[in-house]
Design a protein around this motif. Structure first.
Motif: not given
Length: 590
Positions: A399-414
């Motif tokens: 859930p988020c009340k804004e139109n755009i969210a700045q999100a933490l991402i788990i980035k797969l390196d491998t």
């Protein structure tokens, strides 16, 4: 496999060796690969009484009676059986099915660390799993898992109490403590860890190590705490540092890592002593067993790099049993030893023509000639996936009340290593959504062990497959259910279907199953034959790669996403964890 004790056999072995009584089996006209003298001795005869060797020499005629079975090996090579010094066999394939492939490859002994069975089923599961292996036609030795909990602050896997650890050490064929891979627990003298180590040392048990990243004073402290082996060195310098400090090194060549190419060339060119080196796989998936092999592959690989075949065979046999304190019984073809013997047409292909375990013929002309007992899986071990709720789309909403969210991402390196990342994502109807263009997915970790209904949902980058969702009930070593999805509806479908299946891997799109791999034994292991297990296993990766996944082994992604022993960012049903700084992270910057 039950073995006789040498103490109970000394009179009968002595009598056969002297010709006063007769052998049960004699192997004649062999070329003996001698792992003591580093030579190949021609025209050797071996006399076997019950499951042990009574005589090795040029003429065994004095041991032959009317009932003695004489097998003329016609100048073929004989070696001791091979050993996997560290392997996880609570993955994918039933132990009984793995035993068949082990025998065909010449691997007659496995030292197993059933850490994931314990993380799901606790001490009761450990006892049951050990029981499953006791009647197999190979030798399976177990260790008490030493890696649980991975991090006491975050881990929620089932573990053994100190009392249960001590009880477990009394079980037949349990030889010590498994890899203590959170080495910082040792260097900081964590009381629970040090107590476990002390208990095992007091019973003269062996303790396996895991020292990735440890060096100098930290490595010294670890070894000084009674842990004398490691399977984590990935190059010659790391191997040499450990050998210099008296450690035994298990050189790994398995499905997760293959390290021989970086270890052996310098080991051979520097003429480093080989007597504290062993081979291990750390686990081999069904496809790699077919494509590569097991310890036989380690030997072939070593020979191709330049190792003398006798040295490679010695590393694969004698060295492991010396490390585990079993050299009185195993690891060589010599009087008094258990008769685990491999027969080869040549020492290049390393494919056994015959395999004897305890003097009993298990493989003949490259084919199994022994039945493996059917594995009986208790009903309770088929009912371990307990999510506690039926999932709907709303369960995967962020859930988020804004139109755009700045999100933490788990980035797969491998497939295994993750990095921390950030991304701006759209919010639709109060829900932060995935992005096909940015290759950002949702990922959920769900409690499937305790039935609490707890879960966490975050974002994942670099998965890449054009599917609705991919889920799995196996993960190292928390065994959360992990769901990677492009939309909430398919994520709910996969979560509910995996619960109904009581374990496995599943790929789906638009509510349709694209590929399925059933793992009903503790949500970790198939109940099918090896061949059918291989088909289902291979179908998962094939489907994900076919639909665009960026990685060679996509099935590993959910297995490692909760793994707290590797950097940088992991997900558990309790939240997203910054591993290095040991803290939970917020999914959205609000």
């Amino acid at each position: 496999m039950k073995a006789s004790s040498l103490a109970s056999m000394i009179s009968s072995l002595n009598s056969v060796a002297m010709g006063k009584s007769k052998a049960d089996v004699v192997l004649k006209n062999c070329r003996l690969v001698n792992v003591f003298s580093r030579e190949i001795i021609p025209q050797i005869h071996v006399a076997i009484k019950k499951d042990r060797i009574a005589y090795v020499g040029k003429d065994a005629s004095h041991t032959v009676g009317e009932k003695t079975g004489v097998i003329d090996l016609q100048d073929r090579y004989i070696t001791p059986g091979f050993v996997d010094s560290h392997v996880h066999i609570d993955q994918y394939v039933l132990p009984s099915e793995l035993a068949k492939k082990s025998l065909l490859s010449g691997t007659t002994a496995l030292f197993a660390d059933p850490i994931d069975i314990v993380s799901v089923c606790g001490y009761r599961g450990f006892k049951e799993f050990v029981k499953m292996t006791q009647r197999l036609p190979i030798r399976v030795y177990h260790v008490i898992p030493g890696g649980l909990p991975v991090d006491r602050k975050f881990s929620h896997a089932r573990t053994l109490t100190k009392k249960e650890e001590l009880k477990g050490l009394d079980i037949e064929n349990v030889v010590g403590l498994g890899e203590v891979f959170s080495w910082t627990k040792v260097t900081t003298r964590d009381p629970n860890t040090m107590k476990s180590i002390s208990n095992v040392l007091e019973t003269n048990g062996i303790i396996n190590g895991h020292t990735a990243g440890a060096s100098d004073k930290k490595l010294n402290a670890y070894i000084a705490s009674g842990i004398f082996s490691c399977h984590e060195p990935i190059d010659y310098d790391q191997v040499l540092e450990r050998l210099r400090l008296g450690m035994w090194v298990m050189m790994r060549e398995g499905s997760i890592r293959r390290d021989l190419d970086k270890i052996l060339p310098s080991t051979l060119s520097h003429k480093t002593y080989l007597d504290r080196l062993m081979f291990c796989t750390d686990g081999v998936n069904p496809k790699d067993i077919v494509d590569y092999g097991m310890i036989d592959h380690c030997i072939r690989k070593s020979i191709s790099i330049g190792m003398d075949p006798i040295d490679a065979i010695t590393i694969a046999s004698r060295n492991s049993f010396e490390y585990y304190g079993m050299s009185k019984d195993l690891g060589a073809i010599a009087p008094g030893k258990l008769a685990d013997i491999l027969v080869f047409d040549d020492l290049e292909k390393i494919k056994p023509n015959k395999v004897f375990v305890g003097g009993k013929l298990m493989v003949d002309n490259n084919s199994l000639v022994v039945d493996t007992p059917r594995t009986i899986i208790p009903d309770w071990m088929r009912k371990t996936v307990k999510t506690g709720i039926k999932f709907g789309e709303k369960d995967f909403v962020i859930p988020c009340k804004e139109n755009i969210a700045q999100a933490l991402i788990i980035k797969l390196d491998t497939e295994i290593i993750t990095k921390m990342d950030q991304e701006e994502l759209q919010v639709i109807d109060g829900n932060v959504v995935t992005s096909y263009d940015k290759d950002v997915w949702k990922v959920a970790a769900i409690d499937r062990t305790y039935g609490t209904g707890k879960k966490s949902v975050a974002f994942l980058r670099n998965f890449g497959a054009d599917v609705g969702a991919f889920g799995c009930t196996q993960s190292f070593h928390e065994n959360d259910m992990i769901i990677v999805g492009s939309n909430e509806k398919d994520m709910a479908f996969v979560a509910n279907t995996l619960t109904k299946m009581q374990g496995g891997m599943l790929v789906a799109k638009n509510g349709n199953i694209l590929s399925k791999f059933s793992l009903p034994l503790a949500g970790l292991i198939s109940s099918l034959s090896f061949e059918k297990t291989l088909d289902e296993y291979a179908s998962i990766d094939s489907k994900l790669i076919e639909t665009g996944c960026k990685f060679k082994n996509p099935h590993l992604i959910p297995l490692f996403l909760p793994f707290l022993a590797l950097p940088e960012i992991r997900i558990l049903y309790t939240g997203v964890v910054d591993v290095k700084n040991r803290r939970y992270l917020k999914i959205l910057n609000r």
